[in-house]
Structure formats: C-alpha cells, structure tokens
Scaffold this active site. Structure first.
Site, PDB file in Angstrom:
ATOM      1  N   ARG A   1      17.363   4.467   6.659  1.00 10.58           N
ATOM      2  CA  ARG A   1      15.957   4.431   7.057  1.00 10.58           C
ATOM      3  C   ARG A   1      15.809   3.885   8.476  1.00 10.58           C
ATOM      4  O   ARG A   1      14.959   4.361   9.233  1.00 10.58           O
ATOM      5  CB  ARG A   1      15.149   3.576   6.068  1.00 10.58           C
ATOM      6  CG  ARG A   1      13.689   3.446   6.464  1.00 10.58           C
ATOM      7  CD  ARG A   1      12.866   2.686   5.448  1.00 10.58           C
ATOM      8  NE  ARG A   1      11.532   2.423   5.968  1.00 10.58           N
ATOM      9  CZ  ARG A   1      10.572   1.792   5.299  1.00 10.58           C
ATOM     10  NH1 ARG A   1      10.804   1.353   4.071  1.00 10.58           N
ATOM     11  NH2 ARG A   1       9.387   1.602   5.839  1.00 10.58           N
TER      12      ARG A   1
ATOM     13  N   TYR B   1      -1.776   7.354   5.610  1.00  7.92           N
ATOM     14  CA  TYR B   1      -0.814   8.114   6.405  1.00  7.92           C
ATOM     15  C   TYR B   1      -1.474   9.086   7.377  1.00  7.92           C
ATOM     16  O   TYR B   1      -0.817   9.570   8.297  1.00  7.92           O
ATOM     17  CB  TYR B   1       0.145   8.873   5.472  1.00  7.92           C
ATOM     18  CG  TYR B   1       1.164   7.975   4.818  1.00  7.92           C
ATOM     19  CD1 TYR B   1       2.385   7.694   5.428  1.00  7.92           C
ATOM     20  CD2 TYR B   1       0.895   7.378   3.582  1.00  7.92           C
ATOM     21  CE1 TYR B   1       3.308   6.852   4.828  1.00  7.92           C
ATOM     22  CE2 TYR B   1       1.821   6.536   2.977  1.00  7.92           C
ATOM     23  CZ  TYR B   1       3.022   6.279   3.607  1.00  7.92           C
ATOM     24  OH  TYR B   1       3.933   5.442   3.017  1.00  7.92           O
TER      25      TYR B   1
ATOM     26  N   ASN C   1      10.698   8.967  -2.225  1.00  2.01           N
ATOM     27  CA  ASN C   1      10.081   9.694  -1.117  1.00  2.01           C
ATOM     28  C   ASN C   1      11.102  10.583  -0.409  1.00  2.01           C
ATOM     29  O   ASN C   1      12.295  10.313  -0.446  1.00  2.01           O
ATOM     30  CB  ASN C   1       9.487   8.692  -0.119  1.00  2.01           C
ATOM     31  CG  ASN C   1       8.116   8.214  -0.546  1.00  2.01           C
ATOM     32  OD1 ASN C   1       7.321   8.987  -1.056  1.00  2.01           O
ATOM     33  ND2 ASN C   1       7.843   6.931  -0.347  1.00  2.01           N
TER      34      ASN C   1
ATOM     35  N   HIS D   1       1.134  11.944   0.631  1.00  4.54           N
ATOM     36  CA  HIS D   1       0.933  11.317   1.948  1.00  4.54           C
ATOM     37  C   HIS D   1       0.091  12.195   2.866  1.00  4.54           C
ATOM     38  O   HIS D   1       0.082  12.001   4.085  1.00  4.54           O
ATOM     39  CB  HIS D   1       2.273  10.967   2.615  1.00  4.54           C
ATOM     40  CG  HIS D   1       3.009   9.877   1.891  1.00  4.54           C
ATOM     41  ND1 HIS D   1       4.190   9.348   2.342  1.00  4.54           N
ATOM     42  CD2 HIS D   1       2.730   9.205   0.740  1.00  4.54           C
ATOM     43  CE1 HIS D   1       4.607   8.403   1.505  1.00  4.54           C
ATOM     44  NE2 HIS D   1       3.727   8.306   0.525  1.00  4.54           N
TER      45      HIS D   1
ATOM     46  N   CYS E   1       3.063   8.662  -6.558  1.00  3.42           N
ATOM     47  CA  CYS E   1       2.864   7.891  -5.336  1.00  3.42           C
ATOM     48  C   CYS E   1       1.852   6.784  -5.604  1.00  3.42           C
ATOM     49  O   CYS E   1       0.947   6.941  -6.424  1.00  3.42           O
ATOM     50  CB  CYS E   1       2.350   8.805  -4.223  1.00  3.42           C
ATOM     51  SG  CYS E   1       2.193   7.985  -2.621  1.00  3.42           S
TER      52      CYS E   1
END
Length: 440
Positions: free
Chosen positions: A95, A255, A149, A201, A171
């Site tokens: 990440r 988002y 995700n 998102h 989510c």
C-alpha cells in the site's frame, strides 16, 4: 451440530476484533458455532496475537463460540456457511508503494482510487478467484462476503470470471454516511434512511429521509463550509463549495473529494507525505500501536484506538449483513451485487453498490432507474475502468492494464499513465506473476 461456521480470510487483520465484537453482540440470533481465522505465513504473528484477543473476548462474553487459528485455508473452508475476506495482498508495504509512486507524477496516491486502486485490484483479484475455486469444492453453498478493497472491482471480477452466485461486496462507507447525516441533523441513526446508488467508493445518496420525509436539501445546506461533517478517518474533510453542492443536489460519499476536489486533495497528500508519510505509513504506525494493545493478556474488548483505522464500523456492516441473511430479515442494506437492472445506465451483468432487500436467498437490488445525468458519466467511466482492470488482473495483459490506467479520471495524461504503470509493475513484481510469465 447446530450453529454457523464462519471463515475469515485475513484473520490476522487489525479489523478482526470489530468482527468478533459484532458476532458476540448478535449471538442470540446469529449463533456462530465456529469462527476460523485464516492467514498466510507472513501474517502468522499477527494472527496469533489477534486470535488470542478474539478468544479472550469470547470468553469474557460467555458465548459458546470456538475460535480456530490456521494457515491452512482449505482446512478452514470445509463446510463453511459464510466466508469473509479482509486481506491485503502485499501487506501495508504494498500500500505504501501504491500511495507513494503516483505522487511522484502529481497524481493522487490512494489505496482504492486511481493507480493505487488499480494495482490493489491487480494483486488481489487472482487470489480472490483462487478462494472462489476452493469454495466451489469445499463449501459450495457458502456466501462469500468480500470486504477486501477495491470491493467493487473484486465483486465485478468474481461475477464475471467465476460461477459463484453467492457473492456480496461490502463497504463501510454507506453506514458512515448514514451516521454522519444523523450527527449533523442531530437525530438518531435509526431514523435516517438514504437511497444509495452507484459503485463502491463512487456511491451517491439520491435521497435522504428522516422519519420518511426527504430532507436532502437540508443535509446539502449543512455540507458547506470548511468541513462537511461526513468523512472517514483516512480522507481529509474539505467541506464543499456551497454553489457546487447545491448544483449537484445529491449526497456525495467521502471518496468523491478525489474527483471533485482533485487539486486540493493532491496538494494535501503531497504535503502530508513530506511531513508525516503517506496514509499507509501512518496506518502502519497505528497498527503497530494496536498490536501492542492486542498483546496485553488483560485486554478482552475491542480498543477504541481501532476507530482510527479507515474501516471503523466494519462489524456493523459485515455482521448486519450476515445476520440478515441468516435470519431472512428482509431489511434494506447497501451492498455490492450484480446490477440486474437496478441502475439503468449500468450493464445488467456488472457489479453496482445499491440498496437491496436482504433475504435468506440473498440480496434483491432495488431499482433506481437512471442515475442523474450530472453523475452518470463519471459513474460509467469508473465502471469501464473496473471492467478493464478486472480483465487485466485475470489475463496479465499489459495493454489492458495500460488501458485501465488511461481510463481512470485521476490519471491526467497517457504519458504519465504509462510511466506510472511501468514503475508500479516493477515495484509489485513479486505479487503480479500473471504479468511476468516466462517466455516459452
């Protein structure tokens, strides 16, 4: 034996205490007989720490739930009723690369949006498809509840490239939006209902109800100013320009700031990266603190620090969903499922995030018709990105990956797209074998 068997893949995650707490709270109506926490060898230490905490939580609660820890996924899956996935292929170090590399090119570096979201999908989808193949053999009737995700892209891939029908993407953003609305209106969360529609998102609130009355105009009025009051731990709350948000006339999700406030969000990310590191680096520090807490043999509850992670309230979403399926509650929850005509402007066979009636047979999507023209194009563009990215993940086709990178609206030129793609492919080479097949 009576009761339910649940398998959690990625069981060594810092989120696991949220899940355990949720199952404990609902035990009377959701009798989880066995909870199997599964991880990989690299995550074994965390699995043992989290697993020990989970066992202490169960013992304190006095419920007859057996917690099993294993690195053997197939052994865990045999005879499961529900399988939840909450894994991170490449761990937090991957990440960090997802968030760092795009920033070098003045592109948003974010876990599930833009190039970072693309590469998380490329790494994750092949692993999820392997899990689905194991499930078909070992627990064909089990529900796959995916929290990993990018949940929308992962759900898209499962629907498109496997025979699994029992899959739901999940989510915590919608529940966070509902809680945020309740807070800014000063009402109980149970009184708030939101008509959600869009993608993971990329979901909008088309209408907001309090006690059955549509109050979206009041909510929009309260979103203006320096802060909107509706965000997540991992996303800066910039508020919304009054004229823009009134023109939009919809409730955006946190988002959406990456798409409607790109310059400000990019500048903030670059500044924070210089001062404190990327969000992934901050999360790595938070996780280190969490696991120190988890190691305390006297700790037998979920610590409040967990809410500093972006996945706070995960258990509310995950456990409510499993609870409603098991008990055939027929309540309404926003989840990621096959569209089946719910959103007219998205193909029927694609994954969407939309309100569904949750039944024992699975979610039934509620039709919303066409999305407003003001947001339809953006949602369709992201769906095109997800479709092409999923194909690239499955095939290892470089050109499809490049196409997906170019389609994404956060990548501002084809030259930059190719440079980011090439650098990120090399950085994640160990987790992308499909792109580095030996030449025969």
């Amino acid at each position: 034996m009576s009761g339910i068997k649940i398998v959690t893949i990625g069981g060594g995650s810092s989120y696991t205490p949220e899940l355990v707490e949720g199952f404990i709270k609902r035990y009377d109506e959701l009798p989880v007989r066995e909870l199997w926490l599964v991880d990989i060898p690299e995550g074994e230490k965390k699995l043992q720490i989290v697993g020990a905490l989970a066992k202490r939580m169960v013992e304190k609660a006095g419920v007859p739930m057996e917690v099993h820890l294993t690195l053997d996924r197939r052994r865990a899956l045999e005879g499961a009723d529900f399988v939840t996935t909450q894994m991170r292929v490449g761990l937090l170090d991957a990440r960090i690369k997802d968030e760092t590399i795009p920033l070098k090119y003045d592109v948003i570096g974010q876990e599930t949006n833009g190039p970072g979201g693309l590469f998380k999908g490329l790494r994750t989808i092949p692993v999820i498809l392997d899990i689905c193949r194991d499930m078909e053999e070992l627990c064909p009737d089990a529900w796959l509840i995916n929290f990993t995700n990018p949940a929308g892209m992962v759900t898209e891939a499962v629907l498109r490239y496997t025979s699994r029908k029992k899959v739901i993407g999940l989510c915590n953003v919608p529940i966070g939006m509902q809680m945020g609305v309740a807070t800014i209106l000063g009402v109980e969360q149970s009184r708030v209902h939101i008509d959600f529609a869009g993608l993971n998102h990329m979901v909008f609130g088309l209408a907001v109800y309090v006690d059955g009355e549509n109050v979206i105009s009041q909510v929009i009025d309260k979103l203006t100013g320096e802060q909107s009051g509706i965000t997540m731990q991992n996303i800066l709350d910039l508020g919304w320009d009054p004229d823009f948000i009134k023109a939009l006339g919809l409730l955006p999700c946190p988002y959406h700031r990456y798409y409607y406030q790109t310059s400000a969000m990019l500048a903030h990310e670059q500044e924070e990266a210089k001062k404190h590191g990327t969000r992934a680096e901050v999360v790595k520090q938070v996780e280190a603190e969490l696991f120190k807490l988890y190691e305390d043999p006297d700790l037998n509850i979920k610590p409040p620090l967990l809410e500093k992670r972006g996945g706070a309230y995960y258990s509310e979403a995950a456990c409510n969903l499993i609870y409603s399926i098991y008990n055939d509650k027929r309540d309404i929850q926003p989840v990621n499922v096959r569209n089946n005509g719910a959103i007219a402007s998205i193909p029927d066979d694609s994954a969407v995030e939309v309100n569904c009636v949750i039944t024992r047979e699975g979610p039934i999507p509620l039709s919303v018709g066409d999305l407003p023209v003001s947001v339809r194009g953006l949602v369709q563009q992201i769906k095109s990105f997800e479709r092409v990215a999923a194909e690239a993940a499955v095939t290892g086709d470089y050109h499809q990956a490049l196409l997906a990178m170019n389609i994404n609206p956060l990548v501002h030129s084809d030259v930059v797209a190719k440079k980011i793609l090439d650098e990120m492919l090399e950085a994640h080479k160990d987790y992308l074998p499909q792109f580095f097949k030996p030449v025969s």
